[in-house]
Design a protein around this motif. Sequence first.
Motif, PDB file in Angstrom:
ATOM      1  N   PRO A 191       0.507  -1.261  -0.270  1.00  0.00           N
ATOM      2  CA  PRO A 191       0.389   0.163   0.281  1.00  0.00           C
ATOM      3  C   PRO A 191       0.874   1.325   0.174  1.00  0.00           C
ATOM      4  CG  PRO A 191      -0.961  -1.426   1.049  1.00  0.00           C
ATOM      5  CD  PRO A 191       0.253  -1.807   1.063  1.00  0.00           C
ATOM      6  N   GLY A 192       0.578   1.931  -0.895  1.00  0.00           N
ATOM      7  CA  GLY A 192       1.483   3.466  -1.399  1.00  0.00           C
ATOM      8  C   GLY A 192       2.886   3.388  -2.066  1.00  0.00           C
ATOM      9  N   ALA A 193       2.957   1.997  -2.116  1.00  0.00           N
ATOM     10  CA  ALA A 193       4.134   1.900  -2.862  1.00  0.00           C
ATOM     11  C   ALA A 193       4.419   2.584  -4.400  1.00  0.00           C
ATOM     12  CB  ALA A 193       4.537   0.679  -2.812  1.00  0.00           C
ATOM     13  N   ASP A 194       4.833   3.636  -4.548  1.00  0.00           N
ATOM     14  CA  ASP A 194       5.155   3.973  -6.246  1.00  0.00           C
ATOM     15  C   ASP A 194       6.344   3.839  -6.958  1.00  0.00           C
ATOM     16  OD1 ASP A 194       6.011   6.168  -6.066  1.00  0.00           O
ATOM     17  OD2 ASP A 194       4.369   6.516  -4.826  1.00  0.00           O
ATOM     18  N   THR A 195       6.628   3.621  -8.010  1.00  0.00           N
ATOM     19  CA  THR A 195       7.440   4.064  -9.390  1.00  0.00           C
ATOM     20  C   THR A 195       8.751   4.424  -9.346  1.00  0.00           C
ATOM     21  OG1 THR A 195       6.334   3.988 -10.936  1.00  0.00           O
ATOM     22  CG2 THR A 195       7.169   1.865 -10.495  1.00  0.00           C
ATOM     23  N   GLY A 196       7.632   5.608  -8.285  1.00  0.00           N
ATOM     24  CA  GLY A 196       8.405   7.000  -8.331  1.00  0.00           C
ATOM     25  C   GLY A 196       7.955   8.574  -9.046  1.00  0.00           C
ATOM     26  N   LYS A 197       8.543   9.264  -8.803  1.00  0.00           N
ATOM     27  CA  LYS A 197       7.728  10.841  -9.210  1.00  0.00           C
ATOM     28  C   LYS A 197       8.034  10.877 -10.625  1.00  0.00           C
ATOM     29  CE  LYS A 197       6.448  12.952  -5.171  1.00  0.00           C
ATOM     30  NZ  LYS A 197       5.253  12.395  -4.522  1.00  0.00           N
ATOM     31  N   VAL A 198       8.936  10.885 -11.011  1.00  0.00           N
ATOM     32  CA  VAL A 198       9.927  10.951 -12.043  1.00  0.00           C
ATOM     33  C   VAL A 198       8.932   9.060 -12.688  1.00  0.00           C
ATOM     34  CG1 VAL A 198      11.644  10.792 -13.748  1.00  0.00           C
ATOM     35  CG2 VAL A 198      11.904  11.852 -11.275  1.00  0.00           C
ATOM     36  N   PRO A 199       8.345  10.140 -14.548  1.00  0.00           N
ATOM     37  CA  PRO A 199       7.929   8.363 -14.742  1.00  0.00           C
ATOM     38  C   PRO A 199       8.934   7.876 -15.288  1.00  0.00           C
ATOM     39  CG  PRO A 199       6.761  10.764 -15.582  1.00  0.00           C
ATOM     40  CD  PRO A 199       7.711  10.632 -14.732  1.00  0.00           C
ATOM     41  N   LEU A 200       9.095   6.789 -16.231  1.00  0.00           N
ATOM     42  CA  LEU A 200       9.476   5.561 -16.150  1.00  0.00           C
ATOM     43  C   LEU A 200       9.182   6.164 -17.848  1.00  0.00           C
ATOM     44  CD1 LEU A 200       8.929   2.250 -14.179  1.00  0.00           C
ATOM     45  CD2 LEU A 200      10.776   3.695 -13.805  1.00  0.00           C
ATOM     46  N   VAL A 201      10.504   5.900 -18.511  1.00  0.00           N
ATOM     47  CA  VAL A 201      10.666   5.474 -19.534  1.00  0.00           C
ATOM     48  C   VAL A 201      11.795   4.615 -20.276  1.00  0.00           C
ATOM     49  CG1 VAL A 201      11.100   6.714 -22.399  1.00  0.00           C
ATOM     50  CG2 VAL A 201      10.047   8.086 -19.629  1.00  0.00           C
ATOM     51  N   HIS A 202      11.150   3.863 -21.729  1.00  0.00           N
ATOM     52  CA  HIS A 202      12.416   3.380 -22.299  1.00  0.00           C
ATOM     53  C   HIS A 202      12.140   2.196 -22.851  1.00  0.00           C
ATOM     54  CE1 HIS A 202      10.322  -0.179 -20.189  1.00  0.00           C
ATOM     55  NE2 HIS A 202       9.639   0.622 -18.867  1.00  0.00           N
ATOM     56  N   GLU A 203      12.480   1.958 -24.272  1.00  0.00           N
ATOM     57  CA  GLU A 203      11.902   1.035 -25.319  1.00  0.00           C
ATOM     58  C   GLU A 203      10.914   0.122 -24.850  1.00  0.00           C
ATOM     59  OE1 GLU A 203      12.578   2.543 -28.453  1.00  0.00           O
ATOM     60  OE2 GLU A 203      13.162   3.869 -27.627  1.00  0.00           O
ATOM     61  N   GLY A 204      10.519  -0.399 -25.902  1.00  0.00           N
ATOM     62  CA  GLY A 204       9.742  -1.834 -26.320  1.00  0.00           C
ATOM     63  C   GLY A 204       8.179  -1.233 -25.759  1.00  0.00           C
ATOM     64  N   GLU A 205       7.687  -2.586 -25.239  1.00  0.00           N
ATOM     65  CA  GLU A 205       5.537  -2.099 -24.817  1.00  0.00           C
ATOM     66  C   GLU A 205       6.107  -3.272 -23.450  1.00  0.00           C
ATOM     67  OE1 GLU A 205       4.069  -2.570 -29.351  1.00  0.00           O
ATOM     68  OE2 GLU A 205       5.240  -4.388 -28.589  1.00  0.00           O
ATOM     69  N   GLU A 206       4.813  -2.890 -22.683  1.00  0.00           N
ATOM     70  CA  GLU A 206       5.057  -3.863 -21.526  1.00  0.00           C
ATOM     71  C   GLU A 206       2.883  -3.932 -21.745  1.00  0.00           C
ATOM     72  OE1 GLU A 206       5.799  -1.202 -17.813  1.00  0.00           O
ATOM     73  OE2 GLU A 206       6.913  -0.295 -19.008  1.00  0.00           O
ATOM     74  N   GLY A 207       2.409  -4.535 -20.552  1.00  0.00           N
ATOM     75  CA  GLY A 207       1.470  -4.724 -20.290  1.00  0.00           C
ATOM     76  C   GLY A 207       1.095  -6.291 -19.084  1.00  0.00           C
ATOM     77  N   GLY A 208       0.090  -6.230 -18.489  1.00  0.00           N
ATOM     78  CA  GLY A 208      -0.152  -6.807 -17.341  1.00  0.00           C
ATOM     79  C   GLY A 208      -2.037  -6.665 -16.898  1.00  0.00           C
ATOM     80  N   ILE A 209      -1.707  -7.504 -15.991  1.00  0.00           N
ATOM     81  CA  ILE A 209      -3.740  -7.530 -15.293  1.00  0.00           C
ATOM     82  C   ILE A 209      -3.082  -7.742 -13.863  1.00  0.00           C
ATOM     83  CG2 ILE A 209      -5.154  -9.337 -15.079  1.00  0.00           C
ATOM     84  CD1 ILE A 209      -4.769 -10.885 -17.986  1.00  0.00           C
ATOM     85  N   VAL A 210      -4.114  -6.675 -13.236  1.00  0.00           N
ATOM     86  CA  VAL A 210      -4.357  -6.771 -12.396  1.00  0.00           C
ATOM     87  C   VAL A 210      -4.900  -8.191 -12.040  1.00  0.00           C
ATOM     88  CG1 VAL A 210      -4.747  -5.213 -10.220  1.00  0.00           C
ATOM     89  CG2 VAL A 210      -3.959  -4.278 -11.631  1.00  0.00           C
ATOM     90  N   LEU A 211      -4.032  -8.851 -10.660  1.00  0.00           N
ATOM     91  CA  LEU A 211      -4.942 -10.265  -9.824  1.00  0.00           C
ATOM     92  C   LEU A 211      -5.564  -9.460  -8.291  1.00  0.00           C
ATOM     93  CD1 LEU A 211      -1.515 -12.615  -9.756  1.00  0.00           C
ATOM     94  CD2 LEU A 211      -4.143 -11.941 -11.615  1.00  0.00           C
TER      95      LEU A 211
END
Length: 182
Positions: free
Chosen positions: A112-132
């Motif tokens: 709870p409350g965890a995030d990847t950071g205030k600076v957005p991630l940017v990189h090459e490629g594609e990504e996808g996911g499903i919330v369980l």
Amino acid sequence: MSVDIGSRLRQVRLMHNLSQRELAKRAGVTNSTISLIESNASNPSVGALKRILDGIPIGLAEFFSFQPEKPRKAFYAAEELVEIGKGPISYRQIGDNLFGRSLQILKECYQPGADTGKVPLVHEGEEGGIVLSGRLELTVDDERRILGPGDAYYFESRRPHRFRCIGPVPCEVISACTPPTF
């Protein structure tokens, strides 16, 4: 120490794009000789092996020091997933070595409350996911969505993005990205 000469010979022969017939012709032996050695039904003398290897060409020292590729593992028990995250975000990766692979699959868990950071991630490629389970706030470019169990995402990774767990329970996601970015 036991050396699988047959498998080693087959792999070296295939690496040099030679058929059994072509290698036999080059080495001055019969096709069946190569076949019997590769199936480990016959164990060649050092002299015979040297003659065969001269047809590739590869020396005895190189042949025995060569490390054949192991077949890539296809199945992983839950405890075999490799933790590559830290702190309040767990990233459990399928496979320990992604060298030469084009896809990375993760089981992610955001506290709870965890995030990847205030600076957005940017990189090459594609990504996808499903919330369980739990709720995930996902920002892609200037668009923000709150995803719950069963909701999914898929986008080009060069678009600025950020992940954040909202709510009182951890959020679990199964994700994939290409190429591997961790």
